[in-house]
Design a protein around this motif. Sequence first.
Motif, short mmCIF file in Angstrom:
data_model
loop_
_atom_site.label_atom_id
_atom_site.label_comp_id
_atom_site.label_asym_id
_atom_site.label_seq_id
_atom_site.Cartn_x
_atom_site.Cartn_y
_atom_site.Cartn_z
N UNK A 150 19.11 -80.10 74.52
CA UNK A 150 19.53 -78.71 74.67
C UNK A 150 18.31 -77.79 74.74
N UNK A 151 18.51 -76.62 75.31
CA UNK A 151 17.43 -75.63 75.36
C UNK A 151 17.16 -75.02 73.99
N UNK A 152 18.18 -75.00 73.15
CA UNK A 152 18.04 -74.46 71.80
C UNK A 152 19.00 -75.22 70.91
N UNK A 153 18.49 -75.85 69.86
CA UNK A 153 19.34 -76.63 68.96
C UNK A 153 18.80 -76.47 67.54
N UNK A 154 19.64 -76.80 66.57
CA UNK A 154 19.27 -76.55 65.18
C UNK A 154 19.69 -77.69 64.28
N UNK A 155 18.81 -78.03 63.34
CA UNK A 155 19.12 -78.88 62.19
C UNK A 155 19.02 -78.00 60.95
N UNK A 194 9.27 -78.34 69.98
CA UNK A 194 10.45 -78.85 70.67
C UNK A 194 11.56 -77.80 70.64
N UNK A 195 12.66 -78.02 71.36
CA UNK A 195 13.78 -77.07 71.32
C UNK A 195 14.58 -77.15 70.03
N UNK A 196 14.25 -78.10 69.15
CA UNK A 196 15.05 -78.30 67.94
C UNK A 196 14.41 -77.55 66.77
N UNK A 197 15.17 -76.61 66.22
CA UNK A 197 14.72 -75.86 65.05
C UNK A 197 15.20 -76.56 63.78
N UNK A 198 14.33 -76.64 62.78
CA UNK A 198 14.68 -77.24 61.50
C UNK A 198 14.54 -76.18 60.42
N UNK A 199 15.56 -76.05 59.59
CA UNK A 199 15.50 -75.06 58.52
C UNK A 199 16.39 -75.50 57.37
N UNK A 200 16.22 -74.82 56.25
CA UNK A 200 17.02 -75.10 55.07
C UNK A 200 17.89 -73.91 54.73
N UNK A 201 18.97 -74.17 54.03
CA UNK A 201 19.87 -73.12 53.56
C UNK A 201 20.08 -73.28 52.07
N UNK A 202 19.62 -72.31 51.31
CA UNK A 202 19.94 -72.28 49.88
C UNK A 202 21.13 -71.36 49.71
N UNK A 203 22.30 -71.90 49.38
CA UNK A 203 23.50 -71.07 49.37
C UNK A 203 23.62 -70.17 48.15
N UNK A 204 22.77 -70.37 47.13
CA UNK A 204 22.93 -69.65 45.89
C UNK A 204 24.01 -70.30 45.04
#
Length: 258
Positions: A150-155, A194-204
């Motif tokens: 994909x042109x833009x994707x996320x993990x 790369x087109x793949x973004x990696x990030x974290x989510x701390x939900x609280x």
Amino acid sequence: MSAWPSTSATDAARDGRPLQDRVVLIAGAGGGLGSAAAVAAAQAGATVVLMGRKPRRLDRVYAQVQAVGPEPLLYPLDLEGAGPDDYAELAQALQRELGRLDGLLVCAAHFPGLTPFELADPASFARAVHVTLTAPAWLAQACLPLLKRQDDAAMVFAVDAPERVGQAYWGGYGVAQHGLRGLIASLHDELGRSPVRVSGLYPGPLRTALRARAYSVDQDPTAQGPETAAAAAVALLSPAGVAWRGQVLDASHITVAS
């Protein structure tokens, strides 16, 4: 560097559909955060693939998702027993049935409760590390080739607060949470171009069954419902998530407009 969203993507975001025409796989979709994120992603226009180990719970989430967005897909899979071949088969099924994958959200974790290390069951310790860290890594590895198309994707990986789970009695879950943040940092460094973004989510602090194993209701007055964290997950999965590439978004510090 990633390009800014196209005009059509921007228009979709303005219409409240930042995930329009995207396919999002949610691991741990039967849990408190995973189910709320699945509904929010469907409302944002995504076709959601619901992955979890309890079919009956997934069926309930399926009905909720179907009521607000595109028809979802069910993929029952127990992270504890699944191996790399199972995740490869999942990726093949996604390609065969949907032709694409734009986002992966991992909300799965195993936490048996607060236990002194000396008294901890070795199998339970290993299970917490595997379900919370090793299995998500195997899943991400299997999904990466699809995401790269994909042109833009996320993990996006849901994480806990290291200053809390690094304290006494958190056992394998606490160890795995520190490892999960290391995985995010390593993958970001590897996939930065790369087109793949990696990030974290701390939900609280969330009112979920997992958190209830460590805190009783009267000990946890700050715990909230998962709605705000679910909205933050949608933001990270959408093109706007480029702002948090390689970072952990603290959902407890954001405000979601009603």
